[in-house]
Write a protein that holds these residues in place. Structure first.
Motif, mmCIF file in Angstrom:
data_model
loop_
_atom_site.group_PDB
_atom_site.id
_atom_site.type_symbol
_atom_site.label_atom_id
_atom_site.label_comp_id
_atom_site.label_asym_id
_atom_site.label_seq_id
_atom_site.Cartn_x
_atom_site.Cartn_y
_atom_site.Cartn_z
ATOM 1 N N GLY A 227 27.424 29.973 30.105
ATOM 2 C CA GLY A 227 26.707 31.237 30.078
ATOM 3 C C GLY A 227 27.634 32.427 30.240
ATOM 4 N N ALA A 228 27.141 33.596 29.868
ATOM 5 C CA ALA A 228 27.956 34.802 29.894
ATOM 6 C C ALA A 228 28.204 35.303 31.308
ATOM 7 N N LEU A 229 27.285 34.989 32.253
ATOM 8 C CA LEU A 229 27.465 35.496 33.611
ATOM 9 C C LEU A 229 28.744 34.960 34.233
ATOM 10 N N VAL A 230 28.939 33.647 34.192
ATOM 11 C CA VAL A 230 30.122 33.068 34.817
ATOM 12 C C VAL A 230 31.388 33.633 34.177
ATOM 13 N N ALA A 231 31.358 33.793 32.867
ATOM 14 C CA ALA A 231 32.520 34.366 32.188
ATOM 15 C C ALA A 231 32.790 35.784 32.682
ATOM 16 N N ARG A 232 31.738 36.555 32.847
ATOM 17 C CA ARG A 232 31.899 37.943 33.308
ATOM 18 C C ARG A 232 32.436 38.000 34.735
ATOM 19 N N ILE A 233 31.835 37.205 35.622
ATOM 20 C CA ILE A 233 32.254 37.232 37.021
ATOM 21 C C ILE A 233 33.656 36.661 37.172
ATOM 22 N N ALA A 234 33.962 35.629 36.402
ATOM 23 C CA ALA A 234 35.312 35.073 36.450
ATOM 24 C C ALA A 234 36.327 36.127 36.003
ATOM 25 N N GLY A 235 35.962 36.913 34.991
ATOM 26 C CA GLY A 235 36.835 37.993 34.558
ATOM 27 C C GLY A 235 37.046 39.028 35.647
ATOM 28 N N MET A 236 35.986 39.326 36.397
ATOM 29 C CA MET A 236 36.112 40.274 37.504
ATOM 30 C C MET A 236 36.975 39.699 38.619
ATOM 31 N N ALA A 237 36.823 38.396 38.867
ATOM 32 C CA ALA A 237 37.651 37.748 39.893
ATOM 33 C C ALA A 237 39.120 37.798 39.503
ATOM 34 N N GLU A 238 39.387 37.622 38.219
ATOM 35 C CA GLU A 238 40.770 37.742 37.745
ATOM 36 C C GLU A 238 41.265 39.173 37.902
ATOM 37 N N ALA A 239 40.412 40.144 37.573
ATOM 38 C CA ALA A 239 40.810 41.547 37.655
ATOM 39 C C ALA A 239 41.172 41.952 39.078
ATOM 40 N N ARG A 240 40.514 41.366 40.053
ATOM 41 C CA ARG A 240 40.856 41.701 41.447
ATOM 42 C C ARG A 240 41.903 40.743 42.024
ATOM 43 N N ARG A 241 42.472 39.921 41.132
ATOM 44 C CA ARG A 241 43.576 39.027 41.449
ATOM 45 C C ARG A 241 43.209 37.951 42.456
ATOM 46 N N ALA A 242 41.916 37.591 42.469
ATOM 47 C CA ALA A 242 41.490 36.472 43.303
ATOM 48 C C ALA A 242 41.806 35.145 42.625
ATOM 49 N N ILE A 243 41.817 35.159 41.284
ATOM 50 C CA ILE A 243 42.219 34.000 40.498
ATOM 51 C C ILE A 243 43.135 34.483 39.379
ATOM 52 N N THR A 244 43.854 33.548 38.780
ATOM 53 C CA THR A 244 44.752 33.905 37.682
ATOM 54 C C THR A 244 44.034 33.765 36.343
ATOM 55 N N GLU A 245 44.655 34.280 35.315
ATOM 56 C CA GLU A 245 44.083 34.132 33.972
ATOM 57 C C GLU A 245 43.973 32.665 33.598
ATOM 58 N N ALA A 246 44.983 31.879 33.945
ATOM 59 C CA ALA A 246 44.951 30.447 33.633
ATOM 60 C C ALA A 246 43.806 29.754 34.356
ATOM 61 N N GLN A 247 43.571 30.123 35.611
ATOM 62 C CA GLN A 247 42.465 29.524 36.369
ATOM 63 C C GLN A 247 41.120 29.910 35.775
ATOM 64 N N ARG A 248 41.004 31.146 35.326
ATOM 65 C CA ARG A 248 39.748 31.568 34.691
ATOM 66 C C ARG A 248 39.492 30.755 33.426
ATOM 67 N N ARG A 249 40.507 30.629 32.601
ATOM 68 C CA ARG A 249 40.356 29.881 31.350
ATOM 69 C C ARG A 249 40.013 28.415 31.628
ATOM 70 N N GLU A 250 40.672 27.842 32.627
ATOM 71 C CA GLU A 250 40.421 26.436 32.949
ATOM 72 C C GLU A 250 39.001 26.223 33.453
ATOM 73 N N LEU A 251 38.516 27.156 34.301
ATOM 74 C CA LEU A 251 37.150 27.043 34.813
ATOM 75 C C LEU A 251 36.144 27.072 33.671
ATOM 76 N N LEU A 252 36.291 28.026 32.774
ATOM 77 C CA LEU A 252 35.336 28.142 31.670
ATOM 78 C C LEU A 252 35.415 26.934 30.756
ATOM 79 N N ALA A 253 36.612 26.403 30.553
ATOM 80 C CA ALA A 253 36.762 25.209 29.724
ATOM 81 C C ALA A 253 36.091 24.008 30.380
ATOM 82 N N GLU A 254 36.234 23.863 31.697
ATOM 83 C CA GLU A 254 35.595 22.755 32.409
ATOM 84 C C GLU A 254 34.072 22.861 32.330
ATOM 85 N N LEU A 255 33.554 24.073 32.461
ATOM 86 C CA LEU A 255 32.107 24.259 32.396
ATOM 87 C C LEU A 255 31.575 23.951 31.001
#
Length: 279
Positions: A227-255
């Motif tokens: 869904g788009a929500l997780v992608a959006r929030i994951a992007g925000m988490a990356e923007a605040r440097r709570a996660i990395t770009e690689a971690q965001r991509r991996e999470l969305l791929a796993e989902l």
């Protein structure tokens, strides 16, 4: 889960819900349960619980605070009959107009008035029954809204307040730390994220007596994928440097992989509290 919306000039979501609908001082809402279209069967189930618990009788007066499209006011109108009164309170003029049109289509006596949870346009001791669904999560001062509900209820009157608790959000699969940071991003950017668990205390402090508590886990249909929500929030988490770009991509791929195999779970729990005003 579906995308959210901002509170800029014309910011209605597809559902017509704006984050400033209830409290302009609140944060831009990242999501409201209204957006979880695949979870609506769970919302309908909790609404049935609410109506059964309220047990509206012919001749009574009932109000829905934050009535939105007006669906529950129409249910109240059928229950109270021609000798009763069913009214919805809604600050959004577009939703008010839509609800009035819906009532006219159904030849319903339900009526709708502008107002918000902080200032209900009624005198004290007016209603036998009140309903307030998915409002408190938007409020910076939920105590004020609880006191308003207590004020307009007649002695012996009952209310059901329903809301989600974003602290109960589950995202699976995914690295636990990454998922934690994504959920924390969601919580941080919600005005009153733990609303569901706070409802009994808020109503009790407003002078009401809690009689029962219901709950329902609103589970997103697996066919919706990440869904788009997780992608959006994951992007925000990356923007605040709570996660990395690689971690965001991996999470969305796993989902997305989990959605294909059926190994996916996205949910949040909604709570409903039944209370009454002492005589």
């Amino acid at each position: 889960m579906a995308p959210t919306h901002s509170s800029s000039a014309d910011n209605s979501s597809p559902s017509g819900l704006r984050p400033d609908r209830f409290d302009r001082a609140g944060r831009d809402q990242l999501i409201d349960v209204h957006d979880l279209q695949a979870a609506l069967p769970g919302i309908r189930g909790l609404r049935r619980w609410a109506h059964d618990a309220l047990a509206v009788a012919p001749g009574e007066s009932a109000v829905d605070i934050g009535s939105g499209t007006g669906s529950e006011v129409l249910v109240f109108a059928d229950a109270v009959g021609p000798t009763g009164d069913a009214v919805g309170v809604e600050p959004d003029p577009n939703l008010l107009a839509g609800a009035e049109h819906r009532a006219a289509q159904h030849d319903s006596p339900a009526r709708f008035v502008p107002g918000d949870a902080y200032g209900l346009p009624f005198g004290g001791d007016t209603f036998d029954v009140a309903l307030c669904e998915r409002v408190f999560q938007h409020l910076t001062a939920p105590e004020r809204a609880a006191r308003e509900i207590a004020r307009v209820l007649k002695p012996g009157g009952r209310v059901v307040v329903m809301d989600s608790d974003w602290g109960t959000a589950i995202v699976h699969p995914g690295d636990r730390r990454v998922v934690h940071e994504v959920i924390e991003t969601l919580i941080t950017n919600t005005t009153n994220p733990f609303s569901g668990r706070r409802l009994p205390g808020l109503l009790t402090r407003a002078g009401l007596v809690v009689d029962d508590i219901g709950s329902h886990a609103l589970v997103q249909d697996a066919s919706a994928g990440a869904g788009a929500l997780v992608a959006r929030i994951a992007g925000m988490a990356e923007a605040r440097r709570a996660i990395t770009e690689a971690q965001r991509r991996e999470l969305l791929a796993e989902l997305e992989a989990g959605a294909r195999t059926g190994d996916i779970h996205l949910s949040v729990t909604m709570f409903a509290v039944l209370a009454h005003k002492p005589r």
